[in-house]
Structure formats: C-alpha cells, structure tokens
Design an enzyme around this catalytic site. Sequence first.
Site, mmCIF file in Angstrom:
data_model
loop_
_atom_site.group_PDB
_atom_site.id
_atom_site.type_symbol
_atom_site.label_atom_id
_atom_site.label_comp_id
_atom_site.label_asym_id
_atom_site.label_seq_id
_atom_site.Cartn_x
_atom_site.Cartn_y
_atom_site.Cartn_z
ATOM 1 N N HIS A 256 -0.659 2.255 -0.576
ATOM 2 C CA HIS A 256 0.535 1.414 -0.514
ATOM 3 C C HIS A 256 1.104 1.119 -1.898
ATOM 4 C CE1 HIS A 256 -1.620 -2.529 -1.463
ATOM 5 N NE2 HIS A 256 -2.586 -1.671 -1.340
ATOM 6 N N TYR B 86 -4.839 -5.038 9.196
ATOM 7 C CA TYR B 86 -4.676 -4.364 7.914
ATOM 8 C C TYR B 86 -3.374 -3.573 7.894
ATOM 9 C CZ TYR B 86 -6.346 -1.778 3.763
ATOM 10 O OH TYR B 86 -6.506 -1.241 2.513
ATOM 11 N N ASP C 135 -9.257 -3.885 -7.401
ATOM 12 C CA ASP C 135 -10.368 -3.925 -6.443
ATOM 13 C C ASP C 135 -10.985 -2.538 -6.283
ATOM 14 O OD1 ASP C 135 -8.853 -3.213 -3.363
ATOM 15 O OD2 ASP C 135 -7.705 -3.601 -5.182
ATOM 16 N N GLU D 116 -5.436 -0.134 -8.470
ATOM 17 C CA GLU D 116 -5.536 -1.573 -8.242
ATOM 18 C C GLU D 116 -6.966 -2.011 -8.527
ATOM 19 O OE1 GLU D 116 -4.143 -2.618 -4.388
ATOM 20 O OE2 GLU D 116 -3.712 -4.691 -4.912
ATOM 21 N N ASP E 75 -6.758 3.476 0.594
ATOM 22 C CA ASP E 75 -6.511 2.311 1.446
ATOM 23 C C ASP E 75 -6.141 2.681 2.880
ATOM 24 O OD1 ASP E 75 -5.179 0.324 -1.251
ATOM 25 O OD2 ASP E 75 -7.071 0.092 -0.198
ATOM 26 N N HIS F 126 -12.020 0.452 1.888
ATOM 27 C CA HIS F 126 -12.480 -0.863 2.364
ATOM 28 C C HIS F 126 -12.972 -0.713 3.793
ATOM 29 C CE1 HIS F 126 -10.732 -2.882 -1.094
ATOM 30 N NE2 HIS F 126 -9.549 -2.370 -0.827
ATOM 31 N N HIS G 56 -5.736 -10.333 -2.661
ATOM 32 C CA HIS G 56 -4.411 -10.314 -3.303
ATOM 33 C C HIS G 56 -3.993 -11.747 -3.626
ATOM 34 C CE1 HIS G 56 -3.098 -6.118 -1.632
ATOM 35 N NE2 HIS G 56 -3.932 -6.024 -2.650
ATOM 36 N N HIS H 212 -6.915 5.102 -6.682
ATOM 37 C CA HIS H 212 -5.957 3.988 -6.711
ATOM 38 C C HIS H 212 -6.351 3.100 -7.884
ATOM 39 C CE1 HIS H 212 -3.321 0.832 -5.592
ATOM 40 N NE2 HIS H 212 -4.018 0.269 -4.614
#
Length: 888
Positions: free
Chosen positions: A146, A193, A83, A81, A165, A226, A23, A79
Amino acid sequence: MSFAVKSNITWVGKQDWELREFHGSEYSTHKGSSYNSYLVREEKVALIDTVWTPYAQEFVDNLEREIDLDKIDYIIANHAEIDHSGALPALLARIPGTPVYCTENGVKSLKGHFHKDWNFQVVKTGDTLDLGNGKQLVFVEAPMLHWPDSMMTYLAGDAVLFSNDAFGQHYASEQMFNDLVDQEELRAECLKYYANILTPFSSRVTAKIHEVLSFNLPLEMICTAHGIIWRDNPAQIVEQYLAWADDYQENQITLVYDSMWNGTRNMAEAITKGIRQEDPSVEVKMFNLANTDKNDVLTQVFKSKGILVGSPTVNNGMLPQVAALLEELRGLRFRGKHAAPFGAHGWAGGAVDRIGQRLEEAGFAVTGGIEALWKPTEGALEECLAFGRDIARQWRGEWEAVETPARDQAPSIKRPAAPKRMDPKPAAAPAKTPIAAAVEGSMRCRTCGWIYDPAKGEAGQGVHAGTPWSEVPETFLCPECLLGKSEFDPLNVHGNIASQVSADRDLQPAPVVIVGGGSAAYQLVRAFRAQDADTPVLVITADAGADYPKPQLVHGFSRKLGPSDLVQRTPEQISLEFNITIRAHTQVDAIDPDNKTIRFDDEIQPYRDLVLALGADPWIPPLQGSAAGRVITLNNLADYETYLQQLSQGERVLVIGAGLTGTEVALDLAESGLQVRLTDVAPRTLAKLLPDFVSSELETRLAQKGCRLHLGESIARIDSSAGGIVVQLSNGESFEVDTVVATAGLRPRIELARDAGLDVNRGVKVNLQLQTSNAHIYALGDCAEIEGMVLPFMRPLSLSAQALAKTLAGESTALRLPAMPTMVKTPALPIQVGGVTVADGLQWAVDSDETGLTGTALDDDGRLVGYVVTGQHVGKGMALLQQLPALL
C-alpha cells in the site's frame, strides 16, 4: 522464537502479543500482530524483511542464534515502512556492506527513515536473484499496495510468494499457518485489514493480481509480512481479494452516530426499526462512535451497501468523532455505496447538511437525509421510522433514485422519496388557552427565541400586521440574531404551569406535582406524557434538575467523565420536550393532604395528584475522630463533582461498604491505577446478595487488581493527619489514605411523608398502585416501600413508573414485577444473580470451569428459587431467570 516454514525457509520474526494500536493510533490491533521475517537458505542465504524498531536488538540476537550473521548474502526489503525495516540499522551495523535489494522508491524511503547510504541494489518487476540449487528470487513491483515502494518476492523452485502487506492481517498466534487457526477469526482479521488499509487501492489490487497470475507461476504458499502463512489452498485468499476489490458489499446497512443528549441516538434506533420493518432480510448494524472502535466500524462500512451517519449540531457543525470518521471515509474512497445523513439539533442546525456534503465528497451516492428538533417527539420518531422504510426500499433497488435539490434550495429535512421539512410533532395537540390562541401560526427563532406573531407582523422589515408566515419574504431576518427564515420553527405554546397557577388559576387545572428530580421523576414524566399530553405537570427538585444515569456515577472516574459528561438532558430540554414546568433548587417544606397543597419558598401550590420521588440518602456508619466529617458519598451529580475533586488530591482511597456499589467503585478505582482499600463489617463481599463461593472468587479478583480487603472489621477511628487521613480498624490495624468514600447503603427519605401523616416504615408505604395511605399521594423509586420491599434498582423503577403513569392518566394499574436479575458490573468478574441466593436451607448445584460458573439454588422441595452466573456463563442467566417465580 523461530520455526521452519519449509526445509529451506525459517521464520525469524517477532510475535507482538501486546500490540493494540498500529500506525500511531490509526489502526486497532485487538489480537496483536506479528512482524514476519524469513531466512531462505540455499547455496546463498537471503533474509526477507526484518522487524519493527523496538524489537531490533532482540531480532538481531535471535537471528544470530539461528545463523552466523556473516553467512547472510542478501537482504530483501519488500517494503521500507519501519515495521518491516526497523531492525536494518542494527543488523547492518553487524554485517555492513551486505546488499539490500529493493525498489527505486524503496531506496528513497529507507534513506528517508534511517539517513544511511547502504549497499542498495535497485530491482524491477521480472528481475531475478540466483540463490543456487536451481532456486531464484523473482521480484514483482507492487506500488501503492500500500506504499509506493512496495514489492513482492517469489521463490521459484519452491512456489512461495513473499507477499509483503498483501494477504496479511494483524493477528498474533502460536499457530502460524492458516489451517491451524480459528477460521472465523482469520477471515474477520483479513477483512478488517483489507477494508482499513487496501480499500483505496482496490483497482491496483485487481490489476496486480491479474498481472501475477499472467506469469503462470505455481503457488504453494504465501508468506505474508503480518499474521499467518497461507499453506492450505493459498489461492483462497487471492480469490477473496479479487472479490473484495470488486466494489464488495453484502446485504447490510450500517448506522453510525454520536449523540449529546440521546436525541440522535433515538433517531438512529427508530430508523433502524423502520429498515427492519420494511426489509427483514437486510442485516442492520448500529454503532455509537463514542464507544466503538473506528476500524471495526470501517470494516462494517466496507461490507455494507449503504450507510447512515448521524450527529447533533455543535457550533453549526458535527461532533468530532463523526467528523473524524468522515475524513477516514474520504481517504478510503469506497465505491458503489449509498449514504444518508441524520441528526437532532436544538437552536440551530447544520450538521446534517455538512455530513451529506462530506459523504458526497467521499464518493457515496447520497439519497437524502432527516433531522429533528431537540429530543425527537413521538411524531418525529414516526417520521424516522418512515425514513428507515424508505431507505430500505430505495437501497433495495425498488425505487428510482430521487434527484437531490441544489444545495441552496435543499430543505432542512430530506426524505428519499420526497424531500420535505419535518418538524417534531407533539404527541397530541394541547388544549387551546386564550394565550395559545393569540399566537396561532406564530414562529420561534431556534437560535435566540424571538417570536414572529402574524397578528403583529414586523414593521421594521415591511411585513404588515396580519401577514402569515408563508407570505413573509425569504429575505426576512430575525430582528434579534439576524438569522434567516430557515432558523424558525412553528411555536407550540403550552404556557408556564407555575406562572399560570399563581396568576390565573381559573384558566389552568391543578397539575400533577412530582417532588424529586432524579430518574424516578423523569421516567414517570416520560411514561405519563405517553398517556396524557394535556394535564399540567410540575416537577419540584432540590437539585439542579438535570437528567443523568445515576449508575454511571460509579464508573465515571475510569472513563474520565466529568459531571457535565453524564448529563443527558438539561431541565430546559426536559421542559421543552415534555411540556412540563421544573422548579429547580427548590425544597418542599410541607404537604397539606386535606387541602391538596404543598408549601415551598413561601408559596402554596395546589395539586391534582402528588407523587413523592424523594430518593434516598447515603448512609454513613457512625464514625469517631477528627476526620469523620471528611467522608464523602456518591449519590448525585454534586457528590460526583466532590468525588472527582477528592480523587485528584491523592491515589490512596478507602471505600467503606463492600456491597454492590462499594465493590463496583473499588474495582473502578483500582482499574484506574489507584491504591484502594475496601472495608465492611460483614465477613465477605456482597454478603446480602451472593453465596459465599461467589464472594470468595470476587474477593480473589479484587485482590488481583490490587484492592486491599478488610472484611469483618469496623472502623474504630478516622483522624486527620499531615499526610491525609489515618484510619484505625477494630482489630487495631491502621493505615493512611487520601480519600474516604462511604458506599454502605441507602436510607429512603421519608421525613416529608411522615410529617404529613402518611404511613411510613423503612420507606413510604404504598400499595400495588403505588398509592400511599392518602388517595391522591403516591410514592415512587428509592423512597417507596412496596409490599414490605424497598427496591433501589432501575428495572423495578421503570416498571413502577409505567404502571403509575397509567393510574395517573385514569386507568388504575397494579404494579406487576417479574423475577429480575441484578448485575454486578465488575469487569474483573461479571456476575448476574436472580431470585433467593442468600438464605438458610438452600441447596446449591454448581457447574464451573475456567471461564466461570453457573450456580442454581433449590429449596427443600427441589424447586429453583435462585441462581448466580459469573464470567462467560453470564449468558446462561436469562434462561434461568425465566424459571423463577414473579416478585409481585
């Protein structure tokens, strides 16, 4: 790389071993991470998520080796995002038209990132996708876990939850299942995390878990986005999340702070001690934000029942690191935790109130705070101890919460039990002089120094002569800077030693005079003031008089520290804190032992006792050539400034001298990317300190870091050239560099003592009381020779200062030195050495492995006389040290 998760599920993601920030720089990833992508193969084939953009092409290439891309029927984007989705453009360029299943917010996010109108298929909680063979994907929206677009996907028939996540961690590992990895590491990364990413959404975590549990679906495996895959008792992480989401805390208190001149740090240490005194059961952790990873700190805050946040006041506010942490705390929205601010300040305060306000805004229950002026005195630190004890009792629940005063009524210093102003107290009241008596009850403005004298009042504001400070109206303003009463502190007048000695000797006894302004001088001042608060002390130093840690000169370059960054206290701060006078930039010309005076700047200064803390000069080997005058040294702040300027001129550096300082300098520069050469007439590194088998290992590490070694050779010539400095060695080899630094050793400064008729040898000779051949003259630090030894290290210096302080205070104390270790602070190979390690006849026993070695040296009688430990074996050093005989 790919591997089978189950017979029908293949992991096709990316292990990112080198990732250290995520991030942007928001999240630290000390152990790397993984971007988990899963290929589910039944009659239909579904790909769940992809990888981060930098690895997009690698991902597509590897995926093509695993399966014909045209056989992928569906892409699931849990998701958006990048990554998770970063490889979508590269993949869909190969298989355009493949449907992408995601939430409605997922469509918005993917379009926002990639500006593509792909074949989006919007799904909601409960929607399914048939893969054939009796298998279905079931979608579960998980907004704000999130991100608003987040969802989970459940594979019915195999009882596998692709959890996005949730339940993951940033953790790269060859062993991708939870039962195969280090369990302590795994829990720590999961906790970090959750604390740093999911804490703000704890209520949603609880609600979503209960929602999923209400479906009564079997659960055999959790495949995260992850980190590792939960196959052994996957319910354990679900249960842990429920516990973490329930305002989690342990019996822990965490202190975080930043400090300019160590005042706030000293307060933190005293508060910590007070907490532990009152409640030994509580875990107390303390972090300096300047050198601690913020995500690790936030993880400890998450575990804590309460935190204390400290900062000195800068520009009426707090240090940037502290402000940044408070902003993080506001965003994470911890619940059910206590907090308190603390900090030291000089001319004006403000940080403590601002920290308290920000903590309240972040949702903490703020229960008071504490601050101190300048560097806290012993009295102020006692108040901090008491504050810590109060905090421990209150946060343990034994006290009722104290009502916090309204902000416009709150005093500058708060205590949990009974907020009140706490001004630093001197260790003991100074003897009253006529000057001090004249200003009894006076107040000094912290900002500008203007003094209110009750005997005079302040006619300009209608305050009559004879008005005590307590009766001065609250509307009173400082006539000089126009700040209010809250900016005033009691004035403790001690007088100025130098001016009183010269102007009014009959009112002031002759002082203890210390010649020198380095660590030796200031350690003695600190120790002496703990014994004697009244005797005048005059420090005379040829430099600027700042207090700084000299060992940091060696490591400052790689840490990007300027000269001012190393200064812990200015001369003005030292003078104020310890009630002493400092004459900076003053050279002592002569000592007259018979009349107990010294001469400087055409002044004659009497002394009661004289301490020579003269230090040592760096030794530069005799050099021939036109560039001999361009060699620099590294012995003080002025040298350090020159050192930084020289290093900015070019990347090629020659370090002369492969001893303790030279090897540390060489590695510091090499770690910073410079081209470093290291030379010494000795045939190996640290030849006077290390046995040859350790020297050889150190030389290997130096070479691995890029250092070129020229050992067993002297420098024949050093000449200026158009490109820099040409160095010619005794073996005929020559090379060009931009900077030459001499770290070949130190020579004690003995000239002043020798000219005064004192006994000198390598250093100024002293007995065990640090007394020279004259009864009222002492020597301390690098210039002193004790029982034939010159000991230019911090530990003997500290013990010497403590012993001499007692002697000067009237309690004759002999110096006792235990066996002491020497640390070689070379990160490439940490080394600790103690006792006799270089001598004829030593019998070495060495135990080594891939993590380091332990070597013990025995004499002819089989007694342990020395040791050396390296690498991860360094922790064994202290036990060996205890077995060695005392040095003195």
